[in-house]
Motif scaffolding. Structure first.
Motif, PDB file in Angstrom:
ATOM      1  N   LYS A 121       0.808  -1.220   0.000  1.00  0.00           N
ATOM      2  CA  LYS A 121       0.000   0.000   0.000  1.00  0.00           C
ATOM      3  C   LYS A 121       0.843   1.273   0.000  1.00  0.00           C
ATOM      4  O   LYS A 121       0.491   2.275   0.632  1.00  0.00           O
ATOM      5  CB  LYS A 121      -0.997   0.000   1.167  1.00  0.00           C
ATOM      6  CG  LYS A 121      -1.886  -1.244   1.210  1.00  0.00           C
ATOM      7  CD  LYS A 121      -2.993  -1.133   2.234  1.00  0.00           C
ATOM      8  CE  LYS A 121      -3.802  -2.433   2.315  1.00  0.00           C
ATOM      9  NZ  LYS A 121      -4.912  -2.365   3.287  1.00  0.00           N
ATOM     10  N   ILE A 122       1.947   1.256  -0.750  1.00  0.00           N
ATOM     11  CA  ILE A 122       2.770   2.459  -0.826  1.00  0.00           C
ATOM     12  C   ILE A 122       2.100   3.560  -1.624  1.00  0.00           C
ATOM     13  O   ILE A 122       2.593   4.702  -1.633  1.00  0.00           O
ATOM     14  CB  ILE A 122       4.172   2.152  -1.414  1.00  0.00           C
ATOM     15  CG1 ILE A 122       4.065   1.541  -2.814  1.00  0.00           C
ATOM     16  CG2 ILE A 122       4.953   1.245  -0.482  1.00  0.00           C
ATOM     17  CD1 ILE A 122       5.414   1.372  -3.492  1.00  0.00           C
ATOM     18  N   ASP A 123       0.983   3.250  -2.286  1.00  0.00           N
ATOM     19  CA  ASP A 123       0.223   4.304  -2.964  1.00  0.00           C
ATOM     20  C   ASP A 123      -0.444   5.247  -1.959  1.00  0.00           C
ATOM     21  O   ASP A 123      -0.851   6.359  -2.309  1.00  0.00           O
ATOM     22  CB  ASP A 123      -0.840   3.678  -3.869  1.00  0.00           C
ATOM     23  CG  ASP A 123      -1.745   2.704  -3.116  1.00  0.00           C
ATOM     24  OD1 ASP A 123      -2.917   3.027  -2.906  1.00  0.00           O
ATOM     25  OD2 ASP A 123      -1.270   1.625  -2.745  1.00  0.00           O
ATOM     26  N   LEU A 124      -0.534   4.819  -0.695  1.00  0.00           N
ATOM     27  CA  LEU A 124      -1.117   5.651   0.364  1.00  0.00           C
ATOM     28  C   LEU A 124      -0.018   6.278   1.206  1.00  0.00           C
ATOM     29  O   LEU A 124      -0.041   6.226   2.439  1.00  0.00           O
ATOM     30  CB  LEU A 124      -2.046   4.794   1.241  1.00  0.00           C
ATOM     31  CG  LEU A 124      -3.206   4.096   0.523  1.00  0.00           C
ATOM     32  CD1 LEU A 124      -3.970   3.203   1.489  1.00  0.00           C
ATOM     33  CD2 LEU A 124      -4.136   5.111  -0.119  1.00  0.00           C
ATOM     34  N   ASP A 125       0.935   6.882   0.537  1.00  0.00           N
ATOM     35  CA  ASP A 125       2.124   7.395   1.226  1.00  0.00           C
ATOM     36  C   ASP A 125       1.787   8.482   2.245  1.00  0.00           C
ATOM     37  O   ASP A 125       2.483   8.634   3.251  1.00  0.00           O
ATOM     38  CB  ASP A 125       3.131   7.934   0.209  1.00  0.00           C
ATOM     39  CG  ASP A 125       4.520   8.064   0.805  1.00  0.00           C
ATOM     40  OD1 ASP A 125       5.044   7.062   1.327  1.00  0.00           O
ATOM     41  OD2 ASP A 125       5.077   9.184   0.770  1.00  0.00           O
ATOM     42  N   ASP A 126       0.726   9.242   2.010  1.00  0.00           N
ATOM     43  CA  ASP A 126       0.340  10.301   2.944  1.00  0.00           C
ATOM     44  C   ASP A 126      -0.193   9.736   4.259  1.00  0.00           C
ATOM     45  O   ASP A 126      -0.302  10.455   5.254  1.00  0.00           O
ATOM     46  CB  ASP A 126      -0.703  11.223   2.313  1.00  0.00           C
ATOM     47  CG  ASP A 126      -1.955  10.482   1.861  1.00  0.00           C
ATOM     48  OD1 ASP A 126      -1.844   9.295   1.488  1.00  0.00           O
ATOM     49  OD2 ASP A 126      -3.039  11.085   1.884  1.00  0.00           O
TER      50      ASP A 126
END
Length: 242
Positions: A121-126
């Motif tokens: 889930k690195i697309d949810l870095d924020d």
């Protein structure tokens, strides 16, 4: 695939909701579903691949993360070649619990089993709660392969296997194929050590800046999901028929 094709078992471990099923489906089918039902007991898939010129069959075991199904896991760990422990980079507890999942395997695993730690889930870095360096540090301490991916976008998933897991398999399990067909060589990828790595058929990974993702369209012959809510004394699928 011939009957004597080499087979390697890969088992996915980790808390519920970290994305084990999503990573498996992105890798095997280049597919992502926004809504997944929790795995009940265990799901089984298989996939053809070519590693170092050898035809292999990957037997992919997707385990449930719920406590009530943990009793099923030991029977699949015992002969697993690759153990992939997944955590969610946005949930710190899922990373803390990786130590528990690793400890669960210590007395059961093969001596030559390859361990892989994967942050998903690195697309949810924020929303990230687990810094990359923290995961990397834990993996280094345990001498595991470490990689971060996004099953949702596909970033890093094919690279995880093609450039990290497959080369280690070729080295540790001494995977060597027969002389390759000249027409097939053009489709082969090689890692930095010269190991040939290619997914079966015409599939080639799609390269993206800063990562790699992609794969072939869904092939029903590569999918064979099995739910095991109540295991029999010998629940392992008959691999001779795969």
């Amino acid at each position: 695939m011939t009957d004597d094709v080499q087979k390697y078992k890969i088992i996915f471990l980790g808390d519920q909701g970290v994305g084990k099923s999503s990573i498996l489906n992105r890798f095997s089918q280049d597919k992502f579903e926004q809504e997944y039902q929790a795995t009940i007991g265990l799901d089984f898939h298989s996939k053809n691949a070519i590693i170092n010129g050898a035809n292999v069959r990957l037997l992919l075991y997707d385990t449930a993360g719920q406590e009530k199904f943990k009793s099923l896991i030991p029977m699949y760990i015992r002969d697993a070649n690759i153990i992939i422990v997944v955590y969610d980079v946005t949930v710190k507890d899922s990373f803390v619990h990786t130590s528990h999942w690793v400890n669960e395997t210590n007395d059961l695993k093969r001596e030559d089993a390859i361990f892989v730690l994967v942050g998903n889930k690195i697309d949810l870095d924020d929303k990230r709660q687990v810094p990359t360096k923290e995961g990397h540090s834990f993996a280094n301490e345990k001498e595991f392969i470490f990689f971060e991916v996004s099953a949702k976008t596909g970033e890093g998933v094919q690279e995880l296997f093609n450039n990290n897991i497959f080369p280690e398999m070729a080295k540790k399990f001494k995977i060597v194929g027969d002389d390759e067909d000249e027409n097939d060589k053009g489709n082969q990828n090689t890692d930095s050590q010269g190991h040939n790595i290619k997914l079966d058929g015409s599939e080639e990974k799609k390269k993206k800046k800063g990562g790699c993702c992609g794969g072939k369209k869904k092939d029903k012959s590569d999918e064979n999901p099995i739910d095991v809510p109540n295991p029999s004394p010998n629940p392992t699928p008959n691999e001779n028929n795969l």
